[in-house]
Design an enzyme around this catalytic site. Structure first.
Site, PDB file in Angstrom:
ATOM      1  N   LYS A   1      -1.114 -11.868 -52.587  1.00  0.00           N
ATOM      2  CA  LYS A   1      -1.298 -11.253 -53.901  1.00  0.00           C
ATOM      3  C   LYS A   1       0.032 -10.892 -54.540  1.00  0.00           C
ATOM      4  O   LYS A   1       0.182 -11.013 -55.748  1.00  0.00           O
ATOM      5  CB  LYS A   1      -2.196 -10.016 -53.796  1.00  0.00           C
ATOM      6  CG  LYS A   1      -3.652 -10.388 -53.589  1.00  0.00           C
ATOM      7  CD  LYS A   1      -4.506  -9.144 -53.498  1.00  0.00           C
ATOM      8  CE  LYS A   1      -5.886  -9.454 -52.985  1.00  0.00           C
ATOM      9  NZ  LYS A   1      -6.476  -8.309 -52.284  1.00  0.00           N
TER      10      LYS A   1
ATOM     11  N   LYS B   1     -14.490 -18.193 -59.660  1.00  0.00           N
ATOM     12  CA  LYS B   1     -14.186 -17.567 -60.938  1.00  0.00           C
ATOM     13  C   LYS B   1     -12.850 -18.098 -61.470  1.00  0.00           C
ATOM     14  O   LYS B   1     -12.710 -18.422 -62.634  1.00  0.00           O
ATOM     15  CB  LYS B   1     -14.114 -16.051 -60.721  1.00  0.00           C
ATOM     16  CG  LYS B   1     -14.209 -15.291 -61.990  1.00  0.00           C
ATOM     17  CD  LYS B   1     -14.293 -13.808 -61.739  1.00  0.00           C
ATOM     18  CE  LYS B   1     -14.039 -13.101 -63.048  1.00  0.00           C
ATOM     19  NZ  LYS B   1     -13.754 -11.690 -62.889  1.00  0.00           N
TER      20      LYS B   1
ATOM     21  N   LYS C   1     -15.330 -26.487 -55.298  1.00  0.00           N
ATOM     22  CA  LYS C   1     -15.916 -25.198 -54.918  1.00  0.00           C
ATOM     23  C   LYS C   1     -16.044 -24.272 -56.144  1.00  0.00           C
ATOM     24  O   LYS C   1     -15.083 -24.090 -56.893  1.00  0.00           O
ATOM     25  CB  LYS C   1     -15.033 -24.520 -53.858  1.00  0.00           C
ATOM     26  CG  LYS C   1     -15.585 -23.173 -53.443  1.00  0.00           C
ATOM     27  CD  LYS C   1     -14.686 -22.415 -52.493  1.00  0.00           C
ATOM     28  CE  LYS C   1     -15.255 -20.991 -52.358  1.00  0.00           C
ATOM     29  NZ  LYS C   1     -14.552 -20.134 -51.455  1.00  0.00           N
TER      30      LYS C   1
END
Ligand code: AMP
Ligand code: TRP
Length: 324
Positions: free
Chosen positions: A113, A196, A193
């Site tokens: 992240k 979002k 796949k």
């Protein structure tokens, strides 16, 4: 009786991949098993990413409405918002003080992240300790998670062992991860796949009109003319149809496409109809809850009350050991 616990982040309205791949199987498991289960919306974890209060609130409601719309039985599952249990933040602090900085720095989730996100805050760094608190607060035995969360489970066991060792007793229960290996991989509107971030998802809670628009615009097809025979296998519209249609409907659509004279546009119309048919009842319930959020609050508040009883007992044991 074992206690099973898991958390779901409230990052948006769950899409078809979340529903078929995670939500429905989890509900079946928790409604049918003899185990005690705890399920919560990890809205304090979401705060590492979402800073707009109205977005946060709406996401939480949307996630709660989805689980209830698909039949989560709150008589069998303690269902609550993480933020309604302040004991969790308290425990997270204690855990952070028992866990080495150098270990936290090894978390894959943080490294991934911090490379990707603009907002690299302290919460992202201590995220694993908040997650450990979620689990240890309730003496959970089993934690169903995706592979990406295994390291967090290891850290949870690690910090619990350190505290138990320090106290000289089994104060905290060491949880085991259950990896959901055989969850079905749901493909999106481009045949990859569904996710979002790829923006290839289907939001089944949109209005009929919006859903139609999504399918027409997003589902990728090739340029084979209407009259020509087409191979259904591997075509995104056909793959999506398979998730929601009966075996007979799937066979019929395949035959029509292979014969020719049946266009991708027709197949998209069939897909839309199947989605509306199959998810009709769940969509209705979802909309009902989203229009009656006081009912969601009531369910979640009741869940939090049950959760807090357990949480307080755990903290009491720990506080006394710490010297408070
Ligand atoms: P995420 O929001 O991506 O963390 O996903 C929440 C849950 O839905 C996780 O358990 C994922 O494994 C599951 N999930 C997400 N996308 C898919 C997909 N395309 N197919 C199957 N399961 C999925
Ligand atoms: N970190 C998990 C995820 O991103 C969500 C989560 C938070 C969780 N707390 C948890 C999962 C406790 C299991 C147990 O998917």
């Amino acid at each position: 009786m074992a206690r099973i616990l898991t958390g779901i982040q409230s990052t948006g309205t769950p899409h078809l991949g979340n529903i078929l791949g995670a939500i429905k199987p989890a509900i079946e498991m928790s409604n049918n098993g003899d185990n005690e289960s705890f399920l919560f919306i990890a809205d304090m974890h979401s705060l590492t990413q979402i800073k707009d209060g109205s977005v946060m609130r709406e996401n939480t409601y949307s996630v709660a409405a989805t689980w209830l719309a698909f039949g989560l039985d709150t008589a069998k599952t303690v269902f609550y918002r993480q933020s309604d249990v302040p004991e969790c933040a308290e425990l997270a602090w204690y855990l952070s003080c028992y866990y080495p900085y150098s270990r936290l720095a090894l978390a894959h989730s943080f490294k991934d992240k911090s490379d990707r996100l603009e907002d690299v805050n302290g919460g992202l760094f201590t995220y694993p300790m908040l997650m450990a608190a979620d689990i240890l607060l309730y003496d959970a035995n089993f934690v169903p998670v995706g592979k990406d969360q295994l390291q967090h489970l290891e850290m949870t066991r690690d910090v619990a062992s350190r505290i138990n060792h320090q106290c000289g007793e089994e104060l905290l229960v060491l949880p085991e991860a259950i990896v959901q290996a055989d969850t079905q991989l749901i493909l999106g509107t481009d045949g990859e796949k569904m996710s979002k971030s790829r923006n290839n998802f289907i939001n089944i809670f949109e209005t009929d009109k919006a859903l139609k628009n999504t399918i027409n615009k997003k589902v990728v097809t090739d340029a084979t003319p209407l009259e020509a025979p087409k191979e259904p296998e591997g075509a995104a519209v056909f793959e999506l149809f398979k998730y929601v249609a009966t075996a007979k409907q799937v066979e019929e659509l395949a035959a029509k496409l292979r014969t020719g004279g049946y266009g991708w546009g027709h197949a998209k119309k069939d897909l839309l109809e199947a989605l509306i048919e199959v998810f009709g009842p769940a969509r209705e319930k979802y909309n009902y809850f989203m229009e009656n959020k006081n009912e969601l609050d009531k369910v979640l508040d009741e869940g939090a009350e049950k959760a807090r009883k357990v949480a307080k007992a755990t903290l009491k044991r720990l506080r006394s050991q710490i010297g408070y």
